[in-house]
Write a protein that holds these residues in place. Structure first.
Motif, mmCIF file in Angstrom:
data_model
loop_
_atom_site.group_PDB
_atom_site.id
_atom_site.type_symbol
_atom_site.label_atom_id
_atom_site.label_comp_id
_atom_site.label_asym_id
_atom_site.label_seq_id
_atom_site.Cartn_x
_atom_site.Cartn_y
_atom_site.Cartn_z
ATOM 1 N N VAL A 41 0.838 -1.191 0.000
ATOM 2 C CA VAL A 41 0.000 0.000 0.000
ATOM 3 C C VAL A 41 0.874 1.243 0.000
ATOM 4 N N HIS A 42 0.530 2.182 -0.869
ATOM 5 C CA HIS A 42 1.161 3.492 -0.836
ATOM 6 C C HIS A 42 0.155 4.490 -0.272
ATOM 7 N N TYR A 43 0.695 5.592 0.260
ATOM 8 C CA TYR A 43 -0.152 6.529 0.994
ATOM 9 C C TYR A 43 -0.031 7.907 0.385
ATOM 10 N N GLN A 44 -1.145 8.424 -0.119
ATOM 11 C CA GLN A 44 -1.096 9.786 -0.651
ATOM 12 C C GLN A 44 -1.603 10.759 0.416
ATOM 13 N N PRO A 45 -0.777 11.738 0.793
ATOM 14 C CA PRO A 45 -1.167 12.694 1.831
ATOM 15 C C PRO A 45 -2.448 13.441 1.468
ATOM 16 N N ILE A 46 -3.284 13.648 2.486
ATOM 17 C CA ILE A 46 -4.471 14.494 2.355
ATOM 18 C C ILE A 46 -4.211 15.743 3.191
ATOM 19 N N ILE A 47 -4.397 16.891 2.544
ATOM 20 C CA ILE A 47 -3.983 18.164 3.114
ATOM 21 C C ILE A 47 -5.197 19.019 3.462
ATOM 22 N N GLU A 48 -5.155 19.667 4.618
ATOM 23 C CA GLU A 48 -6.149 20.698 4.912
ATOM 24 C C GLU A 48 -5.712 21.928 4.116
ATOM 25 N N LYS A 225 -22.027 21.144 -0.159
ATOM 26 C CA LYS A 225 -22.299 21.990 1.005
ATOM 27 C C LYS A 225 -23.762 21.880 1.429
ATOM 28 N N THR A 226 -24.660 21.902 0.447
ATOM 29 C CA THR A 226 -26.085 21.772 0.744
ATOM 30 C C THR A 226 -26.369 20.472 1.486
ATOM 31 N N LEU A 227 -25.684 19.422 1.078
ATOM 32 C CA LEU A 227 -25.898 18.119 1.709
ATOM 33 C C LEU A 227 -25.044 17.963 2.969
ATOM 34 N N ASP A 228 -24.331 19.037 3.332
ATOM 35 C CA ASP A 228 -23.536 19.034 4.550
ATOM 36 C C ASP A 228 -22.429 17.979 4.525
ATOM 37 N N LEU A 229 -21.804 17.819 3.366
ATOM 38 C CA LEU A 229 -20.719 16.846 3.233
ATOM 39 C C LEU A 229 -19.367 17.560 3.263
ATOM 40 N N LEU A 230 -18.403 16.961 3.918
ATOM 41 C CA LEU A 230 -17.021 17.434 3.797
ATOM 42 C C LEU A 230 -16.584 17.207 2.356
ATOM 43 N N ILE A 231 -15.712 18.065 1.861
ATOM 44 C CA ILE A 231 -15.267 17.909 0.482
ATOM 45 C C ILE A 231 -13.769 17.650 0.446
ATOM 46 N N HIS A 248 -13.333 28.579 -2.709
ATOM 47 C CA HIS A 248 -14.692 28.067 -2.784
ATOM 48 C C HIS A 248 -15.059 27.179 -1.595
ATOM 49 N N GLY A 249 -14.252 27.236 -0.558
ATOM 50 C CA GLY A 249 -14.640 26.578 0.690
ATOM 51 C C GLY A 249 -14.412 25.075 0.725
ATOM 52 N N VAL A 250 -13.562 24.554 -0.149
ATOM 53 C CA VAL A 250 -13.241 23.120 -0.099
ATOM 54 C C VAL A 250 -12.200 22.898 0.996
ATOM 55 N N GLN A 251 -12.502 21.996 1.929
ATOM 56 C CA GLN A 251 -11.640 21.835 3.107
ATOM 57 C C GLN A 251 -10.357 21.061 2.834
ATOM 58 N N TYR A 252 -10.474 19.956 2.104
ATOM 59 C CA TYR A 252 -9.336 19.039 1.978
ATOM 60 C C TYR A 252 -8.976 18.770 0.527
ATOM 61 N N GLY A 253 -7.734 18.387 0.319
ATOM 62 C CA GLY A 253 -7.318 18.058 -1.038
ATOM 63 C C GLY A 253 -6.104 17.157 -1.054
ATOM 64 N N GLN A 254 -5.909 16.538 -2.189
ATOM 65 C CA GLN A 254 -4.736 15.692 -2.392
ATOM 66 C C GLN A 254 -4.323 15.807 -3.844
ATOM 67 N N GLY A 255 -3.090 15.513 -4.132
ATOM 68 C CA GLY A 255 -2.643 15.582 -5.517
ATOM 69 C C GLY A 255 -1.149 15.787 -5.583
ATOM 70 N N TRP A 256 -0.612 15.685 -6.796
ATOM 71 C CA TRP A 256 0.827 15.758 -6.980
ATOM 72 C C TRP A 256 1.396 17.098 -6.558
ATOM 73 N N PHE A 257 0.562 18.146 -6.569
ATOM 74 C CA PHE A 257 1.029 19.446 -6.104
ATOM 75 C C PHE A 257 1.565 19.339 -4.672
#
Ligand code: C2E
Ligand code: CA
Ligand code: CA
Ligand code: CA
Length: 277
Positions: A41-48, A225-231, A248-257
């Motif tokens: 398993v490899h682990y891709q960081p999830i960033i606030e 957001k309407t459905l109250d889901l974390l993004i 645009h208020g997206v809390q979390y992200g991941q990617g090569w950046f």
């Protein structure tokens, strides 16, 4: 002309036979690989996104052949799903996550790991017992294990609801993966008690650009957001995309950046380097 047609037909048949043989042999090799536990398993960081702090990782499976060659999941997951081997692979991923990151997870309660589940895992719900067993005897909390599945896993609302309810009762968070790429009936999304939505990288790739799909992304964000889901946005490759998502208020992200998927030890180092000062 006739013989050209015959030639083309023969070539086509040959191609079909070759592809199906290749699939059959891959399936056989995969069964052996499951027996030999060749999955890592490899682990891709999830960033606030706002703070740049690493809050967790997505667990991504790889098949390491005995000769060291790494097979990517796009090659073997579809065959594993077709043949039923996926259940064993899911089990091995869960086991590996606990082995790889159990110490780190127990030491830091704010860290979470997201595990990808196949449709059949959601339908049967059996995987929840596997996770409970893996957690028993460790100090890791169920809250630290997040679960992801694509829309295919949630199409049968009855079984999906039952599994999500049980997962959440146990403490897990559940995310819908690759959102926007499938059938995306808003109705079933509204009916499912999900925690988070992952925006597919095809929508992240175009944000801020003048492409047709870039106009869809803000709607996905609004709907979540309407459905109250974390993004969680995936496939962030450029600063411009990260900036747009924060705005645009997206809390979390991941990617090569931020980072490619990493081996466990490298992820642990990345995680520690990306905490609050
Ligand atoms: P996914 O769940 O959507 O995972 C995200 C994929 O995007 C990963 O590909 C990741 O390496 C890739 N990615 C991450 N950041 C970027 C980026 O900035 N740009 C681009 N172009 N790609 C990026 P990967 O690891 O090859 O996995 C492919 C798919 O295989 C996953 O898509 C998931 O559907 C499936 N998969 C992976 N691991 C597992 C697993 O343990 N179980 C199951 N059932 N499926 C898995
Ligand atoms: Ca995923
Ligand atoms: Ca995804
Ligand atoms: Ca994807």
């Amino acid at each position: 002309l006739l013989s050209l047609g015959v030639l083309i037909a023969a070539l086509m048949i040959g191609l079909v036979v070759w592809v199906s043989r290749r699939r059959l042999s891959l399936r056989g090799e995969l069964a052996i690989a499951v027996g030999r536990r060749e999955f890592v398993v490899h682990y891709q960081p999830i960033i606030e996104l706002k703070s740049g702090i690493c809050v967790g990782a997505e667990a991504l499976v790889r098949w390491r052949r005995p000769d060291g060659q790494m097979e990517q999941p796009d090659i073997f997951i579809p065959i594993a799903e077709e043949s039923g081997l996926i259940k064993d692979i899911t089990d091995q991923v869960i086991e590996n996550v606990m082995k790889d990151l159990g110490g780190l997870l127990a030491a830091d309660r704010s860290l979470h790991v997201a595990i990808n589940l196949a449709a059949v895992d959601i339908h049967s719900g059996r995987v929840l017992q596997v996770i409970q067993r893996a957690l028993a005897g460790t100090n890791v909390l169920a809250q630290q294990i997040w679960l992801e599945a694509t829309e295919r896993g949630f199409m049968d609302v009855t079984s999906a609801s039952a599994t999500i309810d049980e997962a959440r009762r146990l403490g897990h968070s559940v995310a819908i993966d690759d959102f926007g790429t499938g059938y995306s009936s808003l109705q079933y999304l509204k009916d499912l008690p999900l925690d988070a939505l992952k925006i597919d990288k095809s929508f992240v790739g175009t944000v801020g650009l003048d492409a047709a799909t870039s106009s869809i992304t803000p709607h996905i964000i609004d709907m979540a957001k309407t459905l109250d889901l974390l993004i969680v946005a995936e496939g962030i490759e450029q600063q411009r995309q990260a900036d747009y998502l924060v705005e645009h208020g997206v809390q979390y992200g991941q990617g090569w950046f931020f980072s490619k998927p990493l081996a466990a030890a490298d992820f642990a180092a990345f995680y520690h380097a990306r905490q609050k000062e």
